[in-house]
Each structure stands twice: as C-alpha cells, then as structure tokens.
Write a protein that holds these residues in place. Sequence first.
Motif, mmCIF file in Angstrom:
data_model
loop_
_atom_site.group_PDB
_atom_site.id
_atom_site.type_symbol
_atom_site.label_atom_id
_atom_site.label_comp_id
_atom_site.label_asym_id
_atom_site.label_seq_id
_atom_site.Cartn_x
_atom_site.Cartn_y
_atom_site.Cartn_z
ATOM 1 N N ASP A 147 0.849 -1.195 0.000
ATOM 2 C CA ASP A 147 0.000 0.000 0.000
ATOM 3 C C ASP A 147 0.884 1.243 0.000
ATOM 4 N N GLU A 149 0.064 4.385 -0.593
ATOM 5 C CA GLU A 149 -0.546 5.536 0.062
ATOM 6 C C GLU A 149 -0.416 5.447 1.579
ATOM 7 N N ALA A 152 3.033 6.437 2.561
ATOM 8 C CA ALA A 152 3.249 7.880 2.434
ATOM 9 C C ALA A 152 2.666 8.661 3.606
ATOM 10 N N LYS A 153 1.617 8.105 4.223
ATOM 11 C CA LYS A 153 0.952 8.797 5.325
ATOM 12 C C LYS A 153 1.491 8.398 6.693
ATOM 13 N N ARG A 274 6.788 8.648 -7.513
ATOM 14 C CA ARG A 274 6.492 9.104 -6.159
ATOM 15 C C ARG A 274 7.024 8.043 -5.210
ATOM 16 N N SER A 287 5.818 4.569 -6.287
ATOM 17 C CA SER A 287 4.744 4.588 -7.283
ATOM 18 C C SER A 287 5.323 5.077 -8.600
#
Length: 539
Positions: A147, A149, A152-153, A274, A287
């Motif tokens: 994952d 995302e 990244a968080k 990314r 990504s």
Amino acid sequence: VAVTGVQTCALPIFTLRPPSQWKIIGTSVPRLDIELKCTGRAKYNVDFRMPGLLHAAVKRSPVRGSKVKSVDGSAVIGKPGIKSVENLGYGVAVVSTDPWTARNALKQVKVTWEANEYDNLTSDIIAKNYSDALANTPGKVATNEGDVEAAAKAPGAKVIETEYIVPFLHHMCMEPMGSTAFVHDGICEMWAPTNGASNLVNGIAFLLNVPPEKVVVHRSEFIGGSFGRRDRLDQDLEAVQLSQKLGAPVQVIQSREDDLASAYYRPFQKTKMRAVVDKDGNLAAWSHKVASQAIAHSGHDLSELAWAGVDMAKMEPYLKAGGSPFYTMPFDFFSVSNTPFGWPYAVPNVHVEVLEMEGPLKPTYWRSVGTSGNIFQIESMMDEMAIAANADPMAFRRKLIAEKHPRGVKVLDELAAMCGWPGIQKVGTGTGWGLGFMNGFGGYGAIAVQVQVQNKKVTIKRVCGVADQGVTVNKDQTEAQWQGGIVDGLATACLQQVTVSKGAVVQSNWGAYPTFTLRNVPPIEFKTVESGPGGMGGL
C-alpha cells in the motif's frame, strides 16, 4: 534462411572440462574480422552486387503517414541511367543503374503530399500530450504490491515526487540502412543485413501473399551496426516492391538524412514517480506511472507492413504465436522493464502503471530496449531518495539488494574499491560522482562517473564500471562492448535527441545529432566479476 521444418538428432554426451583446464575461455582473443575491416575488404550490404542489379533511392513523406498527392519526374525520366520513377503511395522511388545517379535524380523529382493530422505537431505538443495523459488517464497496472498511500501517510515519512522525460533517439548505424531483393520464378530472394530474419521471412511472405518457404534470406556477411534498427523491414519492403514491379533485382540504400527523417526510434517517454522514505531511512514505497509508445505490442511490431498495403488483421495470429510472450501481455513489457516491475530492489510497497501512447514517430528496439530510459530515471530517483534518507548512495542501493542479489552486492563493492568511492563527502569544488546500477539480460552492472562543473560547463573526468556477466569468454570483446555502451550512454545523455517541428524530424545528420568523438571520451576503467551463467547483452 527460411526454415520449413525442424530436424532433431541424437547428440553424444560430453563431460565439460572444469574452469581450471580452460585455455581460451577468459582470455583476450583477437577478432578474426579485424584485418578485413581495417583494410576495407569486409563485405557489407552496400557492397553487394549481382548481374542486372538496379539501384533505388526512396523519398518518404517528411510527415509520417502522409500519402503522395502528385509526382513530377519529367526532369529525370529518359536521362542516362534512369530506369523508372515509381509512386509507391507512401513515397517515391527513382530507380537507376547506379546508386549515385538514383540519389541525385531523386532530388530533382517534384513531390507533393496530402494533408496530414500531424502537419503541425511539435515536440512541445508531444510533451504536453504525455503530461495530460499522466495526469488524467488511468494506466494499465503492471505491479501492485502493498500500500503505497499508507506508507506515504505514515508518521515521519518523507515523500519525493518527480517527473522525468527521455527523448526520441535514433540508432545512427554507421552502415547506411539498405537491402537487396529479387522477386523471380515464384520466389523472393533477399540479401539483407538483418537482425530479424524470422520477421523478415514472414513479413515478406505476407506482403507477397506467398508461403514463407518462398522467401529466402541471405544474411549479409557483415553488418555495420544495428542496436535494434535492423529488426525493422522498411527498406526490405521497398526493395521487394520495386523488384516485383520492375522484374529485376533492386538494391535500396537509404541516405543518413532519409533514415533520420523516417526511421523507427527509441520512444519518447514521460514518467511520474512518487517514492517514500520512512522515519528510519528505509525506502518504503515507490509509485511509478509511465507514458510511452509500446515496442512489443502487436500493433507496432511489423507495423511498416500496414503502409506497404498488408492487412494487419491477417498478421495477428503470427504475431501472437511468434514465440514471444511480450505480444500476449496486457501492457508493454519494455515500457516497464527494470522499473519496480522486475527491478532488484527490495521495496515492500510498489505500484506501476503503463499508458500506451500513439504518434507518428514509430518506436522500435534501441540499445538495451526499455532499460535505456528506465534505468536513467530509476537511478536518478534513487539518488534523490538516498539524499532524503541522509544515506550514501552506494550504501543505500547495497542495502536494498543485499538479501536476494549477492552478485549485485559484489559488483557494487568492486566498483567502490575501483573508484575509491568518496561517499557523500565533498571531493572538490564543483566535482561529484554519479552512480547507476542495474540487473537484467542475465547479468549485473554498475557504473560511477566523476564530473566537474565550472562556469556551467560539465566535464566528464572519469568513468569506472564493473559487470558480472557470468563467465567471460573473451575479455577484450567484453571490454569493447562495455566501452561502446558507455560512449553511447554518454552521448545520449549529453548530446542527442530527436525533435519534431511541423510534423517532421528536425535533425538530418551528425551535425545536428552529434556523438562523442575521441577528444570527448573520458578515461574508462572496467573489470568483470566472474560468476555463472549470465550475459551482458543489455548492460
């Protein structure tokens, strides 16, 4: 040569000698063709002659895809040596008894072209189209693990976003592109410097609507450079069509200007990346979304047959049954080769998407295929991630491959020792090192380049490289392959690109598409690391 069946035979069982008993493998053995090439006695396609041979010069539209609207050959028809002025639909040919007469007469033929949807296309428009597609169009997913995302968080994560462009590139083979064909007595004989004999046999068979066994290919003894360009059939199709029309053997030789203007190129590519470094300095996610023309897609391979009049729908069974898995993949393999789709780096969260773009300049295999553009982008981004992690670029890469790629680790260690890798400390004002690493084609390779920047001028001071290609058969040949790859890589990074204005290629010869000359080439140091098996075809 056309093959109509497969023969099998029983082979005796041999016991291979251990490496300790090898006498030739691993040494430097002079090539047998050196004397022939140095004395000019090596025979290339351009040297081929046979009784009754005619010579053709062909002009295609400067805007790819335009059809001939009108032809006026009155200035040359009937002149000494001129046999014919032929309208091929996609281009115009002048056929003569010698190549020089044909080439000069072609300049006097007046041709007008039909309007084309690409008449006002420019490189800026191409770049904008790719950017718009990356921003607004979902791609085909090649890899999706973990994952991105969520990584990244995560608390303390650093996220780096970049966009890279690699331009169209031409092959610039030293021997001009060309082919010789003779359609006679129900067969088609070809004398060609091809590196795609199977495609050539089947492509010509489709063109002439004959069985493949009616096409005989005599491969040229020597080929003056290829790098993927001679897998295409454009000049072969021209020679066959003209021979069929005139009932004689015809040789087509393209000038440098012709080839640059209407060739097949390394595709233009735009990539959004990314990547995430976590709070502990680990590369946690990547990504990758790339917009590129497809090289292996069945709609592009042998696409020149379409403008030669072949119904491409009839080609689909051949392309899909041609033995290559690339044609049956849902996305273009080469667009993502050595990205997180198949790369050596251990990153837990990755996502790769592919957008297949279209345009008038058609793509083909270019030295190392998709790797040439992708590795530049990946390794540049990898340096940015090392900076974000406050890590040495060499150590950063080594950590990512340590578990599964011991051969790669050894290559990096040998490179560090060879160049005295300085780490992230300064090595002098305006001086620094660049680093690149890859695996693929059965081998591993790493390169370090020292550059100096003074008054906005970049000077390449030193190049060090290490490769593990498995067993090195001929050390001198391996070193030559590596040196040639470095010179090509430096030239494409620093000097070369194919650009478009008003639908046509801007560059026409070496003056506008320069390469490195002897005075530009920096000192190159190279060594191999032995293991096995392997290869170095694309390193």
